[in-house]
Write a protein that holds these residues in place. Sequence first.
Motif, PDB file in Angstrom:
ATOM      1  N   LEU A  24       3.725  -4.933   3.509  1.00 47.24           N
ATOM      2  CA  LEU A  24       4.938  -4.983   2.705  1.00 47.24           C
ATOM      3  C   LEU A  24       5.076  -3.625   2.034  1.00 47.24           C
ATOM      4  O   LEU A  24       4.168  -3.167   1.341  1.00 47.24           O
ATOM      5  CB  LEU A  24       4.829  -6.085   1.645  1.00 47.24           C
ATOM      6  N   ILE A  25       6.209  -2.992   2.268  1.00 48.30           N
ATOM      7  CA  ILE A  25       6.428  -1.638   1.749  1.00 48.30           C
ATOM      8  C   ILE A  25       7.707  -1.629   0.924  1.00 48.30           C
ATOM      9  O   ILE A  25       8.784  -1.970   1.432  1.00 48.30           O
ATOM     10  CB  ILE A  25       6.530  -0.613   2.904  1.00 48.30           C
TER      11      ILE A  25
ATOM     12  N   LEU B 187       7.355  -5.037   6.687  1.00 48.03           N
ATOM     13  CA  LEU B 187       8.247  -5.924   5.950  1.00 48.03           C
ATOM     14  C   LEU B 187       8.733  -5.125   4.750  1.00 48.03           C
ATOM     15  O   LEU B 187       7.933  -4.480   4.072  1.00 48.03           O
ATOM     16  CB  LEU B 187       7.458  -7.163   5.495  1.00 48.03           C
ATOM     17  N   SER B 188      10.052  -5.151   4.481  1.00 46.35           N
ATOM     18  CA  SER B 188      10.528  -4.302   3.392  1.00 46.35           C
ATOM     19  C   SER B 188      11.855  -4.771   2.818  1.00 46.35           C
ATOM     20  O   SER B 188      12.428  -5.781   3.252  1.00 46.35           O
ATOM     21  CB  SER B 188      10.647  -2.852   3.879  1.00 46.35           C
ATOM     22  N   THR B 189      12.328  -4.006   1.826  1.00 46.36           N
ATOM     23  CA  THR B 189      13.573  -4.317   1.123  1.00 46.36           C
ATOM     24  C   THR B 189      14.482  -3.096   1.083  1.00 46.36           C
ATOM     25  O   THR B 189      14.004  -1.962   1.081  1.00 46.36           O
ATOM     26  CB  THR B 189      13.295  -4.724  -0.339  1.00 46.36           C
ATOM     27  N   GLY B 190      15.767  -3.351   1.022  1.00 42.98           N
ATOM     28  CA  GLY B 190      16.781  -2.345   0.697  1.00 42.98           C
ATOM     29  C   GLY B 190      16.595  -0.965   1.276  1.00 42.98           C
ATOM     30  O   GLY B 190      16.507  -0.756   2.492  1.00 42.98           O
ATOM     31  N   GLY B 191      16.512   0.010   0.364  1.00 40.19           N
ATOM     32  CA  GLY B 191      16.440   1.419   0.760  1.00 40.19           C
ATOM     33  C   GLY B 191      15.192   1.754   1.546  1.00 40.19           C
ATOM     34  O   GLY B 191      15.235   2.594   2.455  1.00 40.19           O
ATOM     35  N   THR B 192      14.081   1.115   1.217  1.00 46.44           N
ATOM     36  CA  THR B 192      12.840   1.388   1.955  1.00 46.44           C
ATOM     37  C   THR B 192      12.952   0.881   3.388  1.00 46.44           C
ATOM     38  O   THR B 192      12.521   1.551   4.333  1.00 46.44           O
ATOM     39  CB  THR B 192      11.622   0.734   1.264  1.00 46.44           C
TER      40      THR B 192
ATOM     41  N   VAL C 144      -0.083  -3.802   0.854  1.00 46.66           N
ATOM     42  CA  VAL C 144       1.095  -3.644   0.009  1.00 46.66           C
ATOM     43  C   VAL C 144       1.175  -2.179  -0.408  1.00 46.66           C
ATOM     44  O   VAL C 144       0.228  -1.645  -0.996  1.00 46.66           O
ATOM     45  CB  VAL C 144       1.026  -4.544  -1.250  1.00 46.66           C
ATOM     46  N   ILE C 145       2.286  -1.538  -0.058  1.00 48.71           N
ATOM     47  CA  ILE C 145       2.531  -0.154  -0.479  1.00 48.71           C
ATOM     48  C   ILE C 145       3.734  -0.179  -1.406  1.00 48.71           C
ATOM     49  O   ILE C 145       4.838  -0.568  -0.993  1.00 48.71           O
ATOM     50  CB  ILE C 145       2.799   0.771   0.727  1.00 48.71           C
ATOM     51  N   VAL C 146       3.509   0.205  -2.649  1.00 49.79           N
ATOM     52  CA  VAL C 146       4.575   0.090  -3.636  1.00 49.79           C
ATOM     53  C   VAL C 146       4.443   1.234  -4.638  1.00 49.79           C
ATOM     54  O   VAL C 146       3.348   1.778  -4.829  1.00 49.79           O
ATOM     55  CB  VAL C 146       4.498  -1.293  -4.337  1.00 49.79           C
ATOM     56  N   ASP C 147       5.558   1.649  -5.212  1.00 48.29           N
ATOM     57  CA  ASP C 147       5.475   2.505  -6.388  1.00 48.29           C
ATOM     58  C   ASP C 147       6.478   1.958  -7.400  1.00 48.29           C
ATOM     59  O   ASP C 147       7.254   1.049  -7.097  1.00 48.29           O
ATOM     60  CB  ASP C 147       5.692   3.991  -6.070  1.00 48.29           C
ATOM     61  N   LEU C 148       6.415   2.477  -8.595  1.00 42.18           N
ATOM     62  CA  LEU C 148       7.177   1.902  -9.693  1.00 42.18           C
ATOM     63  C   LEU C 148       8.387   2.745 -10.062  1.00 42.18           C
ATOM     64  O   LEU C 148       8.393   3.960  -9.875  1.00 42.18           O
ATOM     65  CB  LEU C 148       6.260   1.740 -10.914  1.00 42.18           C
TER      66      LEU C 148
ATOM     67  N   VAL D 166      -6.619  -8.078   0.654  1.00 42.46           N
ATOM     68  CA  VAL D 166      -5.425  -7.225   0.677  1.00 42.46           C
ATOM     69  C   VAL D 166      -5.736  -5.803   0.218  1.00 42.46           C
ATOM     70  O   VAL D 166      -6.508  -5.596  -0.718  1.00 42.46           O
ATOM     71  CB  VAL D 166      -4.326  -7.839  -0.229  1.00 42.46           C
ATOM     72  N   VAL D 167      -5.099  -4.842   0.879  1.00 40.05           N
ATOM     73  CA  VAL D 167      -5.152  -3.436   0.454  1.00 40.05           C
ATOM     74  C   VAL D 167      -3.904  -3.163  -0.383  1.00 40.05           C
ATOM     75  O   VAL D 167      -2.790  -3.422   0.077  1.00 40.05           O
ATOM     76  CB  VAL D 167      -5.165  -2.480   1.669  1.00 40.05           C
ATOM     77  N   ILE D 168      -4.087  -2.649  -1.587  1.00 39.41           N
ATOM     78  CA  ILE D 168      -2.947  -2.308  -2.428  1.00 39.41           C
ATOM     79  C   ILE D 168      -2.898  -0.788  -2.624  1.00 39.41           C
ATOM     80  O   ILE D 168      -3.873  -0.184  -3.072  1.00 39.41           O
ATOM     81  CB  ILE D 168      -3.000  -3.042  -3.794  1.00 39.41           C
ATOM     82  N   VAL D 169      -1.763  -0.205  -2.243  1.00 39.07           N
ATOM     83  CA  VAL D 169      -1.527   1.226  -2.449  1.00 39.07           C
ATOM     84  C   VAL D 169      -0.456   1.334  -3.529  1.00 39.07           C
ATOM     85  O   VAL D 169       0.727   1.120  -3.258  1.00 39.07           O
ATOM     86  CB  VAL D 169      -1.084   1.909  -1.129  1.00 39.07           C
TER      87      VAL D 169
END
Length: 198
Positions: free
Chosen positions: A11-12, A35-40, A103-107, A145-148
């Motif tokens: 999930l990115i 798997l992703s949302t919107g702009g990503t 999970v690859i996410v930033d804030l 899970v790997v969290i980035v």
Amino acid sequence: MADKKKIKSALISVFHKDGLDELLQKLNAEGVKFLSTGGTQAFIESLGYKCEKVEEVTSYPSILGGRVKTLHPKVFGGILGRRELEGDREQMDLYGIPEIDLVIVDLYPFEQTVASGASEEDIIEKIDIGGISLIRAGAKNFNDVVIVPSKAEYKLLLDILSEQGAETTKAQRRMFATKAFGVSSHYDTAIHSWFEGK
């Protein structure tokens, strides 16, 4: 080793896209599903990779002006489900919850928004809810899970992918979780300081 886990799905969902392309290329080459949302999601597809929309998994669109995108049991169940527990696996099957291994996410850039002299309304909108929740969920379930949690960790994951393919050890997953809680702690401290200052 028994504690090694394969990354099959990711999930990115990131605010900053820079530096993501190299990581996506490596993950795609390893057969990881996105798997992703919107702009990503649009960014991933612009590079020629297939990417499933979160909305297709949850059957809910992004709502409330984008405030609610990933906050759904099918997303968080996929991250928090304990693969070694038969009861969790049965419930995931029952409710059609897909396993999410990475999970690859930033804030949202809260501190930068404050520093820019933005209005209180704009600052409030840069308080990330979904992202911080994804970070905490991924870190809590580091057993599976790997969290980035930011682009600062992209190279760490790239190095692992280069050395051992789409597979991580528990020690590596715990290391990412430690960094993730550091990111969430710093972020919440910044928000708290701003509220105190107001």
